[in-house]
Write an enzyme that holds these catalytic residues in place. Sequence first.
Site, PDB file in Angstrom:
ATOM      1  CG  ASP A  28      28.983 -40.000 -10.297  1.00 27.49           C
ATOM      2  OD1 ASP A  28      28.990 -38.724 -10.318  1.00 27.49           O
ATOM      3  OD2 ASP A  28      28.143 -40.440  -9.599  1.00 27.49           O
ATOM      4  NE  ARG A  41      24.752 -33.146  -6.458  1.00 27.75           N
ATOM      5  CZ  ARG A  41      25.377 -33.949  -5.951  1.00 27.75           C
ATOM      6  NH1 ARG A  41      26.666 -33.882  -5.407  1.00 27.75           N
ATOM      7  NH2 ARG A  41      24.958 -35.296  -6.309  1.00 27.75           N
ATOM      8  NE  ARG A  95      31.613 -37.444  -0.124  1.00 25.29           N
ATOM      9  CZ  ARG A  95      31.001 -36.825  -1.009  1.00 25.29           C
ATOM     10  NH1 ARG A  95      31.177 -35.719  -1.706  1.00 25.29           N
ATOM     11  NH2 ARG A  95      29.791 -37.067  -1.325  1.00 25.29           N
ATOM     12  CE  LYS A 104      29.659 -41.818  -3.614  1.00 26.69           C
ATOM     13  NZ  LYS A 104      28.431 -40.866  -3.433  1.00 26.69           N
ATOM     14  CG  ASN A 105      26.106 -43.071  -5.874  1.00 26.88           C
ATOM     15  OD1 ASN A 105      26.653 -42.432  -5.044  1.00 26.88           O
ATOM     16  ND2 ASN A 105      26.306 -42.567  -7.330  1.00 26.88           N
ATOM     17  CB  CYS A 157      28.059 -29.643  -3.100  1.00 24.29           C
ATOM     18  SG  CYS A 157      27.513 -30.328  -4.826  1.00 24.29           S
TER      19      CYS A 157
HETATM   20  C1  UD1 Z   1      23.113 -39.218  -7.476  1.00 24.10           C
HETATM   21  C2  UD1 Z   1      24.417 -39.862  -7.522  1.00 24.10           C
HETATM   22  C3  UD1 Z   1      25.344 -38.993  -7.931  1.00 24.10           C
HETATM   23  C4  UD1 Z   1      25.297 -38.751  -9.524  1.00 24.10           C
HETATM   24  C5  UD1 Z   1      24.135 -38.263  -9.728  1.00 24.10           C
HETATM   25  C6  UD1 Z   1      23.738 -38.138 -11.233  1.00 24.10           C
HETATM   26  C7  UD1 Z   1      23.885 -40.741  -5.286  1.00 24.10           C
HETATM   27  C8  UD1 Z   1      24.166 -40.738  -3.629  1.00 24.10           C
HETATM   28  N1  UD1 Z   1      24.621 -39.759  -5.825  1.00 24.10           N
HETATM   29  O1  UD1 Z   1      22.869 -37.728  -7.013  1.00 24.10           O
HETATM   30  O2  UD1 Z   1      26.640 -39.699  -7.490  1.00 24.10           O
HETATM   31  O3  UD1 Z   1      26.306 -37.936  -9.793  1.00 24.10           O
HETATM   32  O4  UD1 Z   1      22.958 -39.254  -9.030  1.00 24.10           O
HETATM   33  O5  UD1 Z   1      23.844 -39.330 -11.693  1.00 24.10           O
HETATM   34  O6  UD1 Z   1      23.118 -41.605  -5.588  1.00 24.10           O
HETATM   35  N2  UD1 Z   1      17.807 -31.700  -9.440  1.00 24.10           N
HETATM   36  C9  UD1 Z   1      16.850 -30.814  -9.269  1.00 24.10           C
HETATM   37  N3  UD1 Z   1      15.980 -30.955  -8.469  1.00 24.10           N
HETATM   38  C10 UD1 Z   1      15.903 -31.944  -7.414  1.00 24.10           C
HETATM   39  C11 UD1 Z   1      16.760 -33.229  -7.571  1.00 24.10           C
HETATM   40  C12 UD1 Z   1      17.763 -32.931  -8.775  1.00 24.10           C
HETATM   41  O7  UD1 Z   1      16.786 -29.540 -10.115  1.00 24.10           O
HETATM   42  O8  UD1 Z   1      14.964 -31.988  -6.691  1.00 24.10           O
HETATM   43  C13 UD1 Z   1      19.014 -31.597 -10.392  1.00 24.10           C
HETATM   44  C14 UD1 Z   1      20.416 -31.580  -9.580  1.00 24.10           C
HETATM   45  O9  UD1 Z   1      20.577 -30.288  -9.425  1.00 24.10           O
HETATM   46  C15 UD1 Z   1      21.218 -32.128 -10.670  1.00 24.10           C
HETATM   47  C16 UD1 Z   1      20.456 -33.015 -11.265  1.00 24.10           C
HETATM   48  O10 UD1 Z   1      19.098 -33.036 -11.233  1.00 24.10           O
HETATM   49  O11 UD1 Z   1      21.568 -31.081 -11.739  1.00 24.10           O
HETATM   50  C17 UD1 Z   1      20.879 -34.612 -11.292  1.00 24.10           C
HETATM   51  O12 UD1 Z   1      20.568 -34.850  -9.679  1.00 24.10           O
HETATM   52  P1  UD1 Z   1      20.051 -36.111  -9.435  1.00 24.10           P
HETATM   53  O13 UD1 Z   1      19.735 -37.093 -10.302  1.00 24.10           O
HETATM   54  O14 UD1 Z   1      19.142 -35.907  -8.326  1.00 24.10           O
HETATM   55  O15 UD1 Z   1      21.523 -36.519  -8.470  1.00 24.10           O
HETATM   56  P2  UD1 Z   1      21.694 -37.072  -6.800  1.00 24.10           P
HETATM   57  O16 UD1 Z   1      20.792 -37.947  -6.650  1.00 24.10           O
HETATM   58  O17 UD1 Z   1      21.896 -35.822  -6.121  1.00 24.10           O
END
Ligand code: UD1
Length: 429
Positions: A305, A122, A398, A22-23, A117
């Site tokens: 995850d 996030r 999902r 998925k990711n 969420c």
């Molecule tokens: C992706 C995965 C999700 C997984 C996560 C961490 C997808 C579609 N989803 O989510 O399944 O759980 O990686 O491995 O690939 N953060 C900030 N600022 C930002 C971006 C992130 O503070 O601009 C923080 C988030 O709030 C969170 C952490 O960084 O606490 C990790 O987020 P991130 O690695 O970006 O996860 P996703 O890409 O949303």
Amino acid sequence: MHRFVIDGGTPLESEITISGAKNAVLPIFAATLLADGPCLISNVPELRDVTTMLKVLEKLGCRWEQEGPGTIRIDPRDVRCYDAPYDLVKTMRASFIVLGPLLTKYGSARVSMPGGCAIGVRQVDLHLKGLAVMGARIETDEGYVKATCSRLRGAEVYLDFPSVGATENIMLAATLAEGITIIKNAALEPEIADLATFLNAMGAKITGAGGSVIEITGVTSLLGANHRVIPDRIETGTYAVAAAITRGQLLLKDAPVSMIESVIAKLQESGVEVAPRDTGLLVKGPAQIRPVDLTTQPHPGFPTDLQAPFMAYLTLAAGSSTISERIFENRFLHVAELRRMGADARVQSTSGTVIHGVDHLSGAQVMAGDLRGGASLVLAALAARGRSEVSRVYHIDRGYVRMEEKLGRVGARIRREDDRAPETRPGQP
Ligand code: UD1
């Protein structure tokens, strides 16, 4: 809405084939926006999130069709709209990833802020900071990010945290920027390397993806390309736990063994026998589960995850385990539901839980609050004595391809029911 009805206590035996990740597929679909021709993506998992991403692409003007089982052809040549609206982005945060491709290709994008969420705030600040360093003008207004640029220029982008989404968004934007972009402290998740493989097949010039420094030399256009999506490491870990928690034995066909080393290590530490095979991974549950301590970390650390699925498993360990969550600040929604099944798990802080193993879990009515938490309830129910009902299965849909069918084929007593279906029809006894 659907629920799963599960009668626990059967060891799972035989084989489960792992679906595409998925990711990986979600950012790859977003990447098709960059192409000047059609793209053919195979090993696409049939998931609600994939359908949502296709709706987003359709809204932007892409045409798509299914060419065969798990193969989708996407043609982005008619994209005329650069606006991803709230009603789509709110259902799937990952759709925010269209920002980078739209901006770099069309010079303009308006994408709804994803908002919070169930598992935490996030934020998207790292995405936006990176794009701003590359010359994007960014405003946030009425819940939307509006970004414009003439042509993005290559830059050095240092991420304060190795965010998966930010790494992807910036990498996508950099493919068509002028000059060289270097992303430092990039996320190492295997899905990023898979995205880079697809982008390079389209004609991008990316090196280092999968490592902490990614270098992208911008090009002026990208072609359509074909790509096969990597297998899902989180689905693999979930079904490995299913074998372990039911004290069964499963061959996980197509499992991406090299991508789940931290997970295999924790399974082995708890007494699970894990053996790589030519076709995948053989997993055999232990007679007695040994307690383990684990901390979620960015890849190659233990994946957040799989935190909830492992918690379900450790509720049955012979002793006490701890789990520390270091990626999301509120990812323990499943704890209260597991406790309804007899688990002795306690949240000690926003990032830590302690789990005292119990002799058995008991079937109960529980509710999925998020995707992976929902999976953990199914795992607990498979091992519990008696019948469980897991409601709000839409969360699970999902990210898991027809979970009840995959588990049913290996011996689980699980069925999907419609919450609204009457128990007995009028006129029937
Ligand atoms: C992706 C995965 C999700 C997984 C996560 C961490 C997808 C579609 N989803 O989510 O399944 O759980 O990686 O491995 O690939 N953060 C900030 N600022 C930002 C971006 C992130 O503070 O601009 C923080 C988030 O709030 C969170 C952490 O960084 O606490 C990790 O987020 P991130 O690695 O970006 O996860 P996703 O890409 O949303």
